[in-house]
Scaffold this active site. Structure first.
Site, PDB file in Angstrom:
ATOM      1  N   ASP A  99     -87.515  50.067 -32.429  1.00 40.35           N
ATOM      2  CA  ASP A  99     -86.657  50.667 -33.442  1.00 40.35           C
ATOM      3  C   ASP A  99     -85.434  51.324 -32.799  1.00 40.35           C
ATOM      4  O   ASP A  99     -85.547  52.010 -31.782  1.00 40.35           O
ATOM      5  CB  ASP A  99     -87.461  51.721 -34.217  1.00 40.35           C
ATOM      6  N   GLU A 121     -97.616  43.379 -16.898  1.00 39.35           N
ATOM      7  CA  GLU A 121     -98.962  43.668 -16.409  1.00 39.35           C
ATOM      8  C   GLU A 121    -100.016  42.883 -17.191  1.00 39.35           C
ATOM      9  O   GLU A 121    -101.174  42.803 -16.777  1.00 39.35           O
ATOM     10  CB  GLU A 121     -99.263  45.171 -16.537  1.00 39.35           C
TER      11      GLU A 121
END
Length: 558
Positions: free
Chosen positions: A211, A268
């Site tokens: 956002d 990751e």
């Protein structure tokens, strides 16, 4: 350490041409009957979404919130609002979605928190000069009593961008007073958001929608410009004429350092988590947000902001694909979301392009009385435009209810409105509640099937009964069945992210995709002949075998 969150064989580039369905959780489906949509409701509707053909769901904020801005005032980034569900229910929903072949994308709100966030409450109690206040943006007020705001800046919702806390200091909030802006120069802020990203990654999400991605980092040093100057800078920024790092709080290059840190976290996981930036910036800056070492993708709002015009659409398509190529990303296509008037209504305003945005504003303010809309025209145009973007290279984002052809609700009484935009700009903006009305699932059921108990928090107007899922499901010519057919065909037809233009006719957008299938949209008054091949889907009926005005067709080799 790499965390494997998906089965072996999942394409790590699934997002490049995905169909993503945005859910505004409080207005989607209410399973427990309290009038507010919830995670169990979403889980129960997964078969509907699977039949629709979506690849992923983007969930607007579902975090604990006072709902002063529809959930974008987040009190706790690593929990679920108890009115919407629990972490256990989130995990159940994610597992069920995975079983259905649907990925989950969640909204992250990094520019600001809720004023109920523990950090902000600590900042208020700790007082001036405290380490707690350094996590946000506090400044001394002006005047001998420090009772005047540090600048005359205004919020995006209207009203002052500064609020006093009673000790001579004021805090910055680019949105509502309930949404204090974080200080992204503070290492604790950066580290805490990395923790949040890992938290949801560990709970099985496939990615994030960011956002206000272009507003996090700011430069409030030195003499700050006044609001008139800031407004001029903002206009230059959108126009693409503003020199880099000139605006004090929008589109600063320092924000990319933040997103490079985030990318390391995304990587990751196996496959890497995805992200898409909500960044209202000049077209030539979008690729910076979509960089491979950053968020990876950025929303293209140009089609959404454009009037319904073939010349404008073609220019936007051409430039958007060029910018995506520059970043190595893919383009996103979108016409509706939780922040804008639904495009079935927007395109119903049969007006000149140079008056388009002003007319839509006046339409909302006049509660739909002036100018009038042609509902059939709007839906015909909306479906033609949607089928057009579904044919383009890149990902497509659709907003809940647009697959039903829902129009904007302009009949909401003032006393039932919830959007802070309405309250902070009286007489200038009625806000965004009209596109957030609860979904009608069953026309003749209580609450139109949204929930079994309390009235929906944003009640459906009576006209929504004709758009209910059960009504449209039975009608082979309904907007819902058109969306189902087009979306599922899109999945079968999509190939390399390329297209070849097939026509220079101003009133026609015609291109060919790899595999030889073609998309043709006719904006002109005269029906046109279709190329040789098999017509597999159209947004409206053909006339004597020809493509009429405001209609799109896909043609595959015979």
């Amino acid at each position: 350490m790499t965390i494997d969150i998906t089965p072996i064989g999942i394409d790590p580039n699934w997002w490049r041409q995905a169909l993503v369905y945005q859910i505004y959780p409080r207005s989607f489906a209410d399973a427990n009957g309290d009038g507010v949509g919830d995670l169990v409701g979403i889980t129960e509707k997964l078969p509907y979404l699977k039949e629709l053909g979506v690849d992923a769901i983007w969930l607007s904020p579902f975090y604990p919130s006072a709902l002063k801005d529809g959930g974008y005032d987040v009190a706790d980034y690593r929990d679920v609002d108890p009115r919407i569900g629990t972490i256990a229910q989130f995990d159940t929903m994610t597992a069920a979605a995975k079983e259905a072949g649907i990925k989950i994308i969640v909204d992250i709100v990094p520019n600001h928190s809720s004023d109920d966030h523990v950090w902000f409450q600590a900042a208020l109690k700790a007082g001036k000069g405290s380490p707690e206040r350094e996590r946000y943006i506090f400044r001394d007020g002006l005047g001998p009593n420090k009772d005047q705001p540090p600048t005359d800046w205004e919020t995006f919702f209207g009203g002052s961008a500064w609020d006093p806390v009673g000790d001579g200091q004021w805090y910055l909030h680019l949105f509502d007073t309930s949404q204090p802006d974080f200080n992204w120069d503070h290492p604790e802020v950066r580290e805490d958001f990395l923790k949040t990203l890992r938290f949801w990654g560990d709970h099985g999400v496939a990615g994030f929608r960011i956002d206000v991605a272009n507003a996090c980092t700011k430069d409030l040093s030195g003499d700050l410009p006044n609001w008139k100057e800031v407004t001029a800078l903002s206009e230059q920024m959108v126009a693409g004429t503003l020199p880099e790092d000139t605006h004090p709080f929008l589109d600063r290059n320092s924000v990319f350092d933040v997103y490079r840190e985030w990318r390391k976290v995304f990587n990751e996981y196996n496959p890497p988590l995805t992200a898409v930036a909500e960044a209202w910036v000049a077209p030539h800056r979008k690729h910076l947000y979509a960089a491979k070492d950053g968020l990876g993708q950025a929303f293209s709002f140009d089609m959404l902001m454009s009037d319904y015009d073939p010349v404008s659409f073609k220019k936007i398509i051409t430039e958007s694909l060029e910018h995506a190529t520059a970043s190595g990303s893919s383009t996103t296509w979108v016409f509706s979301n939780h922040d804008v008037i639904r495009h079935a209504t927007r395109h119903a305003l049969d007006i000149k392009p140079d008056n388009y945005r002003e007319a839509t504003r006046k339409y909302l303010l006049a509660r739909g009385q002036d100018p009038k809309v042609d509902v059939e025209l709007g839906l015909r145009r909306a479906n033609a435009a949607t089928q057009l973007i579904l044919a383009l290279p890149g990902s497509t984002y659709i907003y809940q209810g647009e697959e039903l052809g829902l129009p904007e609700d302009v009949s909401i009484p003032d006393e039932e409105r919830q959007d802070p935009t309405f309250f902070r700009s009286p007489g200038r903006d009625v806000g965004r509640d009209g596109c957030r009305i609860c979904i009608p699932w069953v026309a003749d059921a209580p609450n139109m099937g949204f929930g079994p108990g309390a009235a929906p928090h944003l009640k459906q107007p009576e006209v929504y009964k004709q758009y209910a899922v059960d009504v449209e499901d039975k009608d082979p010519k309904s907007t819902l069945n058109f969306y189902r057919k087009a979306i599922n065909l899109r999945r079968e037809l999509q190939g390399a992210e390329e297209l070849v233009w097939k026509s220079d006719t101003p009133d026609v957008i015609h291109f060919e995709r790899p595999g030889g299938w073609q998309s043709i949209t006719n904006f002109g008054k005269e029906a046109i002949a279709l190329p040789e091949g098999k017509v597999v889907v159209t947004s409206g009926e053909l006339v004597d075998g020809k493509l009429p005005q405001d209609t799109t067709a896909w043609v595959v080799p015979a």
